[in-house]
Design a protein around this motif. Structure first.
Motif, short mmCIF file in Angstrom:
data_model
loop_
_atom_site.label_atom_id
_atom_site.label_comp_id
_atom_site.label_asym_id
_atom_site.label_seq_id
_atom_site.Cartn_x
_atom_site.Cartn_y
_atom_site.Cartn_z
N HIS A 253 0.80 -1.22 0.00
CA HIS A 253 0.00 0.00 0.00
C HIS A 253 0.84 1.27 0.00
O HIS A 253 0.57 2.20 -0.78
N TYR A 254 1.83 1.36 0.87
CA TYR A 254 2.56 2.63 1.01
C TYR A 254 3.29 3.00 -0.28
O TYR A 254 3.40 4.18 -0.61
N GLU A 255 3.77 2.01 -1.02
CA GLU A 255 4.50 2.28 -2.24
C GLU A 255 3.58 2.58 -3.42
O GLU A 255 3.93 3.36 -4.31
N THR A 256 2.39 1.99 -3.42
CA THR A 256 1.51 2.10 -4.58
C THR A 256 0.34 3.04 -4.38
O THR A 256 -0.47 3.20 -5.31
N GLN A 257 0.17 3.66 -3.22
CA GLN A 257 -0.93 4.58 -3.01
C GLN A 257 -0.80 5.78 -3.94
O GLN A 257 0.29 6.03 -4.48
N ASN A 261 3.95 10.10 0.67
CA ASN A 261 4.70 11.19 1.31
C ASN A 261 5.99 10.61 1.89
O ASN A 261 6.25 9.41 1.77
N PRO A 262 6.83 11.42 2.52
CA PRO A 262 8.10 10.88 3.02
C PRO A 262 7.94 9.72 4.01
O PRO A 262 8.73 8.78 3.99
N MET A 263 6.91 9.78 4.87
CA MET A 263 6.72 8.69 5.82
C MET A 263 6.33 7.39 5.12
O MET A 263 6.60 6.30 5.63
N SER A 264 5.71 7.50 3.96
CA SER A 264 5.34 6.30 3.20
C SER A 264 6.58 5.46 2.89
O SER A 264 6.53 4.22 2.92
N TYR A 265 7.68 6.13 2.59
CA TYR A 265 8.93 5.44 2.27
C TYR A 265 9.38 4.57 3.43
O TYR A 265 9.71 3.39 3.25
N TYR A 266 9.38 5.16 4.63
CA TYR A 266 9.89 4.43 5.80
C TYR A 266 8.89 3.36 6.26
O TYR A 266 9.28 2.27 6.67
N ILE A 424 -5.85 -3.47 -4.14
CA ILE A 424 -4.53 -2.85 -3.97
C ILE A 424 -3.67 -3.21 -5.18
O ILE A 424 -3.54 -4.39 -5.53
N THR A 425 -3.09 -2.19 -5.83
CA THR A 425 -2.15 -2.47 -6.92
C THR A 425 -0.83 -2.94 -6.31
O THR A 425 -0.36 -2.38 -5.32
N LYS A 426 -0.28 -3.97 -6.89
CA LYS A 426 0.95 -4.58 -6.34
C LYS A 426 2.20 -3.92 -6.90
O LYS A 426 3.29 -4.09 -6.36
N GLU A 427 2.06 -3.21 -8.01
CA GLU A 427 3.18 -2.50 -8.61
C GLU A 427 2.78 -1.06 -8.91
O GLU A 427 1.64 -0.79 -9.26
N ARG A 428 3.72 -0.17 -8.76
CA ARG A 428 3.45 1.24 -9.07
C ARG A 428 3.94 1.56 -10.47
O ARG A 428 5.12 1.33 -10.79
N THR A 429 3.05 2.05 -11.31
CA THR A 429 3.44 2.50 -12.65
C THR A 429 3.13 3.99 -12.78
O THR A 429 2.20 4.49 -12.16
N GLU A 430 3.93 4.66 -13.59
CA GLU A 430 3.78 6.09 -13.78
C GLU A 430 3.88 6.44 -15.26
O GLU A 430 4.64 5.82 -16.01
N VAL A 431 3.08 7.42 -15.66
CA VAL A 431 3.16 7.98 -17.01
C VAL A 431 4.04 9.22 -16.94
O VAL A 431 3.77 10.15 -16.17
N TRP A 479 -2.39 9.13 -11.51
CA TRP A 479 -2.26 7.82 -10.87
C TRP A 479 -3.25 6.84 -11.48
O TRP A 479 -2.91 5.68 -11.75
N PHE A 480 -4.50 7.29 -11.69
CA PHE A 480 -5.49 6.44 -12.33
C PHE A 480 -5.08 6.11 -13.77
O PHE A 480 -5.23 4.97 -14.23
N ALA A 481 -4.58 7.12 -14.48
CA ALA A 481 -4.24 6.92 -15.89
C ALA A 481 -3.14 5.88 -16.06
O ALA A 481 -3.09 5.18 -17.07
#
Length: 583
Positions: A253-257, A261-266, A424-431, A479-481
């Motif tokens: 969740h924290y990586e793919t939301q 924010n910075p706390m998400s990383y930790y 929950i998406t298991k991988e984060r993708t970005e355009v 994020w949706f796109a």
């Protein structure tokens, strides 16, 4: 003598308990007005009753002030977001102009602005001058900020102000199309704001309007709201992604939301057992704790405290707009004046007024209800009936194995169904948008430069932003796109066309334009990347990287302005101006 002393002490204790129940206490040696009983004051009566010195439970005068200020704060943030971004998104030259949308609705209902148009799209924009829609959008946002700012600062409101805020925000949401209505917090704010209307007197502006006591019905509608919010979120998780049942969703969740924010990383790099504990806690808070609301005052307050703490944790762990701040609002209704009295300094006008009201009620001095107060009771009962009737499809949805989330069952969004992260998406993708000045986009020597959005991941070295409760709508839409195709999100190509023209409206929503002060790009393309947080202590982290990424492929091919002309015309989009240097 010992027995006599014990009996006397027991008698004193009994009198103190009885006096507290009635709101007064007899204090030996105290005349009640500050003079000792042996003084010269002729009124020095050791049995004189002394008023409450602390707020007693069971009333909601202070709760109302806290609720109104909390609702006003969320309104203020929402209207500030609208003022700063709506012109670029739904303005005259926006990505999805609301004027075009209103015209299409007008044609659909027969070409007239009447009851049918208002029923289809309730908005005050129907009655304003469409020749300057940007001015209209700004005026609505400014008026909303002014009214909500007044309530926030003063803690005073009446039904006129709260209705105005509700109508103004409704007017924006209803013409927002996918830009505004893709998130459940818009409907949640409208429902929360609608209930706030019934907290207030009709005209009076006072923190403690004596002739308009807070309605217990309205307090319970807020409690019912937070129960539905949490149950909706909990049930959609249990019925949705199996990782919620396997207790593994927090691994991702924290990586793919949407916007970490910075706390998400930790938090993402927490031990596996901590993620399991988080998921179990989430299920308890969303599926069990809401029922505490119906188990008496103490348990109701326990639920309120749990829900507020839960939302604070969510605020710390990610940028979810004002959603979590908004969910705190109905949780405040779980507390009465006694539990919220600490928020008001001793001697404050509101607190002293509540103490006086409670003293009068304890001594039977409450004035008889006026005709207006009796009419208000009828209104409150009508509110209960309305919410009850509109809750039927919502409850049926909660009980249904085909539960849907963030849906309105009435056009005014008075009672809605909620939910979040059912999958929950298991991988984060970005355009990633890239532009080049090269005349040939297929030239291997072409230099492609990247645009950076304000908050969404892009530059690997940029620290995740901290923005909540504010919200960048375009970043959220991106994020949706990223897990759709550009054919499903055609506004992506609209953005590309605007970037080719160095359009100031779209560029104002973007953090970094690599062609600032230079010729506009000749070509723009969309690249698709998979993003992952760096591992603490790894080589990438040592270099200052927050992210690692790997190219998936092209999201949309390289396009130029002339090549987009037919695409734009087929969708009735205004074609961006071709800069003179290209003509």
């Amino acid at each position: 003598m010992a027995a006599s002393a014990a009996a006397a002490e027991s008698s004193v204790r009994k009198r103190r308990v009885d006096s507290r129940r009635t709101g007064t206490e007899r204090v030996p040696g105290d005349s009640g007005d500050g003079a000792p009983s042996g003084g010269s004051s002729s009124s020095g009566d050791p049995g004189k009753e002394k008023p409450f010195v602390s707020v007693q439970p069971g009333t909601y005068w202070l709760t109302r002030i806290v609720l109104l200020r909390a609702v006003a704060f969320i309104y203020f943030v929402a209207f500030a977001v609208a003022y700063n971004q709506n012109k670029q998104l739904i303005g005259e030259n926006g990505l999805m102009p609301c004027k075009s949308y209103l015209n299409s609705v007008k044609r659909y209902v027969g070409g007239k602005i009447g009851a049918a148009a208002l029923a289809y799209t309730p908005s005050v924009l129907w009655f304003l001058d469409w020749s300057s829609m940007d001015t209209n959008l700004d005026a609505v946002a400014w008026l909303g900020m002014a009214l909500s700012g007044f309530v926030l600062v003063t803690g005073m409101a009446n039904m006129v102000i709260m209705v105005a805020l509700w109508v103004l925000y409704h007017s924006l949401v209803n013409v927002g199309q996918n830009v505004l209505v893709c998130a459940g917090w818009e409907s949640q704010l409208l429902e929360t704001g609608f209930l706030a209307v019934f907290l207030c007197p009709l005209w009076t502006l006072s923190q403690v309007p004596r002739r308009c006591p807070p309605s217990l019905i309205c307090i319970w509608t807020y409690r019912w709201l937070v129960v539905r919010i949490m149950l909706g979120a909990g049930l959609i998780k249990i019925r949705g992604d199996k990782c919620w049942r396997e207790l593994t969703c927090m691994d991702y969740h924290y990586e793919t939301q949407p916007v970490p924010n910075p706390m998400s990383y930790y938090l993402h790099h927490s031990p596996w057992w901590f993620h399991r504990f988080e998921t179990l806690s989430n299920h308890f808070i969303e599926l069990i704790a809401p029922f505490f609301t119906f188990l008496g005052r103490r348990m109701c307050m326990v639920n309120g405290a749990i829900q507020i703490l839960f939302q604070v944790v969510l605020i710390i762990s990610g940028n979810l707009s004002f959603l979590n701040w908004l969910t705190i609002v109905p949780s405040l209704a779980c507390f009465d004046d006694a539990s919220l009295g600490f928020l008001f300094r001793c001697g404050s006008g509101a607190k002293e007024a509540v103490l006086e009201i409670q003293r009068e009620e304890a001594t039977g001095q409450t004035p008889k209800p006026t005709k207006g107060m009796l009419m208000r009771r009828v209104v409150n009962v009508s509110l209960a009936v309305l919410i009850g009737c509109l809750s039927v499809p919502v409850v049926m949805n909660l009980l249904s194995p085909r539960q849907v989330m963030n849906t309105s069952f009435d056009p005014l969004r008075i009672v809605n169904t909620y939910g979040a992260f059912g999958s929950i998406t298991k991988e984060r993708t970005e355009v990633i948008f890239q532009g080049t000045l090269s005349p040939d986009p297929k030239d291997p020597e072409a230099v492609w430069e990247e645009y950076q959005f304000r908050c969404k991941p892009g530059d690997l070295y940029r620290r995740p932003c901290l923005i909540s409760p504010y919200h960048y709508r375009l970043d959220w839409l991106m994020w949706f796109a990223a897990f759709q195709t550009y054919e499903q999100s055609e506004w992506i190509i609209h953005i590309a066309g605007r970037l080719l023209a160095n359009d100031s409206a779209v560029l104002s929503l973007i953090d970094h334009n690599p062609f600032q002060g230079r010729d506009p790009p000749r070509w723009v393309r969309g690249e698709h990347f998979r993003y992952k947080f760096t591992q603490p202590g790894s080589a990438g982290a040592a270099q200052g990287k927050w992210w690692l990424r790997k190219r998936i492929g092209a999201y949309f091919p390289a396009v130029d302005l002339e090549g987009l002309r037919g695409y734009f015309q087929s969708r009735n989009w205004p074609h961006p101006h071709i800069p003179p240097s290209r003509s």
